[in-house]
Write a protein that holds these residues in place. Structure first.
Motif, PDB file in Angstrom:
ATOM      1  N   GLU A  88       0.834  -1.200   0.000  1.00 39.14           N
ATOM      2  CA  GLU A  88       0.000   0.000   0.000  1.00 39.14           C
ATOM      3  C   GLU A  88       0.874   1.258   0.000  1.00 39.14           C
ATOM      4  O   GLU A  88       0.586   2.230  -0.708  1.00 39.14           O
ATOM      5  N   ARG A  89       1.948   1.229   0.756  1.00 41.99           N
ATOM      6  CA  ARG A  89       2.844   2.391   0.777  1.00 41.99           C
ATOM      7  C   ARG A  89       3.516   2.597  -0.575  1.00 41.99           C
ATOM      8  O   ARG A  89       3.670   3.741  -1.038  1.00 41.99           O
ATOM      9  N   ARG A  91       2.284   1.785  -3.413  1.00 40.92           N
ATOM     10  CA  ARG A  91       1.257   2.303  -4.318  1.00 40.92           C
ATOM     11  C   ARG A  91       1.101   3.819  -4.164  1.00 40.92           C
ATOM     12  O   ARG A  91       1.056   4.557  -5.154  1.00 40.92           O
ATOM     13  N   TRP A  92       1.039   4.290  -2.917  1.00 43.62           N
ATOM     14  CA  TRP A  92       0.897   5.722  -2.684  1.00 43.62           C
ATOM     15  C   TRP A  92       2.138   6.489  -3.138  1.00 43.62           C
ATOM     16  O   TRP A  92       2.033   7.603  -3.678  1.00 43.62           O
ATOM     17  N   LEU A  95       1.939   6.750  -6.902  1.00 44.14           N
ATOM     18  CA  LEU A  95       0.936   7.745  -7.296  1.00 44.14           C
ATOM     19  C   LEU A  95       1.455   9.163  -7.076  1.00 44.14           C
ATOM     20  O   LEU A  95       1.225  10.062  -7.894  1.00 44.14           O
ATOM     21  N   THR A  96       2.163   9.363  -5.971  1.00 47.38           N
ATOM     22  CA  THR A  96       2.723  10.687  -5.682  1.00 47.38           C
ATOM     23  C   THR A  96       3.763  11.079  -6.722  1.00 47.38           C
ATOM     24  O   THR A  96       3.754  12.202  -7.252  1.00 47.38           O
ATOM     25  N   SER A 149       7.989  14.323  -0.778  1.00 47.00           N
ATOM     26  CA  SER A 149       6.632  13.784  -0.807  1.00 47.00           C
ATOM     27  C   SER A 149       6.633  12.271  -0.972  1.00 47.00           C
ATOM     28  O   SER A 149       5.860  11.559  -0.316  1.00 47.00           O
ATOM     29  N   ALA A 153       5.265   9.342   1.642  1.00 47.83           N
ATOM     30  CA  ALA A 153       4.322   8.281   1.278  1.00 47.83           C
ATOM     31  C   ALA A 153       4.886   6.911   1.623  1.00 47.83           C
ATOM     32  O   ALA A 153       4.170   6.032   2.127  1.00 47.83           O
ATOM     33  N   VAL A 158       0.718   9.426   4.322  1.00 49.26           N
ATOM     34  CA  VAL A 158       0.059   9.766   3.060  1.00 49.26           C
ATOM     35  C   VAL A 158      -0.482  11.189   3.089  1.00 49.26           C
ATOM     36  O   VAL A 158      -0.423  11.902   2.081  1.00 49.26           O
ATOM     37  N   ARG A 159      -0.990  11.631   4.202  1.00 53.57           N
ATOM     38  CA  ARG A 159      -1.559  12.976   4.288  1.00 53.57           C
ATOM     39  C   ARG A 159      -0.476  14.045   4.206  1.00 53.57           C
ATOM     40  O   ARG A 159      -0.669  15.094   3.607  1.00 53.57           O
ATOM     41  N   GLY A 162       0.421  14.152   0.566  1.00 48.94           N
ATOM     42  CA  GLY A 162      -0.599  14.847  -0.210  1.00 48.94           C
ATOM     43  C   GLY A 162      -0.574  16.346  -0.009  1.00 48.94           C
ATOM     44  O   GLY A 162      -0.750  17.117  -0.958  1.00 48.94           O
TER      45      GLY A 162
END
Length: 248
Positions: A88-89, A91-92, A95-96, A149, A153, A158-159, A162
């Protein structure tokens, strides 16, 4: 008693529905349902949040003798949708990074100077019709901000990732909009958009850090604390921009 039974019993004693618990944790109701059904297990971070929201000791959810054991289904710690937390990390983080690269390509397409450049030269050049964007590329601060960033992530923040990502285009826009300073041009100070971008980026990082703290404590954004966070972020940005106009 199993972990899923402890979570369910503590939730019921707290008088919360699965939906209410999920909202306070910042996860989906399906995630809580999977935890209570034993189809996935909360991560260490979510266990700590559960203890805080349910107002119980962590050892009431996971007795000391159970620490270090695998999740109920025999797998490693999983995210709320069943994926391993490390996946999951990743993936984020991907995406970032993709969002930063998309912003970079958009900036090159809209404001990059193509005359006399090969495709590779055009992509690697910092020349731009936007002062702040060109300055970020020439100073490599664009890529430094991207690295911060992405690392956030990967660390599961994640926040924070973001918020720092959102500060990048906002800082560029505000820097270009409010940065020109014609009165200072004779002195060599014709543009201070770089200062505006820097301030907005720092405010974004601070705001993301506060948001992470609210999330860890299980406080939803629709709460009073969440509204204060939003007002505080907007207020800090407004005061900073006003100070730039009056003092620089």
């Amino acid at each position: 008693m199993t972990l899923q039974e402890r979570i369910r019993d503590c939730r019921r004693r707290a008088g919360l529905s699965q939906e209410q618990l999920a909202e306070r944790l910042g996860v989906s109701r399906q995630a809580v349902a999977k935890w209570e059904a034993g189809r996935s297990a909360p991560s260490t971070e979510h266990l700590l949040k559960l203890a805080g929201v349910l107002q119980v000791e962590l050892t009431q959810l996971v007795p000391p003798e159970d620490f270090g054991e695998s999740a109920p289904d025999g797998t490693a710690s999983q995210a709320e949708d069943g994926r391993p937390e490390w996946r999951e990390r990743l993936r984020w983080a991907a995406l970032t990074a993709g969002a930063y690269l998309a912003l970079f390509l958009l900036g090159r397409l809209l404001w990059g100077r193509r005359e006399g450049y090969s495709l590779l030269g055009w992509l690697t050049s910092w020349q731009s019709d936007l002062y702040v964007f060109g300055w970020l590329l020439s100073s490599r601060l664009f890529w430094l901000a991207m690295g911060i960033s992405v690392l956030a992530a990967l660390a599961g923040r994640v926040r924070l990732a973001g918020a720092s990502l959102a500060a990048m285009p906002l800082g560029i826009f505000l820097g270009e909009l409010l940065g020109p300073f014609p009165e200072g041009a004779p002195l060599g100070h014709g543009h201070y958009g770089w200062l505006i971008w820097g301030g907005i980026s720092l405010i974004g990082l601070a705001s993301g850090g506060v948001l992470e703290g609210l999330h860890r404590r299980g406080i939803p954004l629709r709460s009073r604390a969440g509204r204060l966070w939003l007002l505080g972020t907007a207020g800090a940005a407004a005061v900073f921009l006003l100070a730039c106009r009056l003092l620089v």
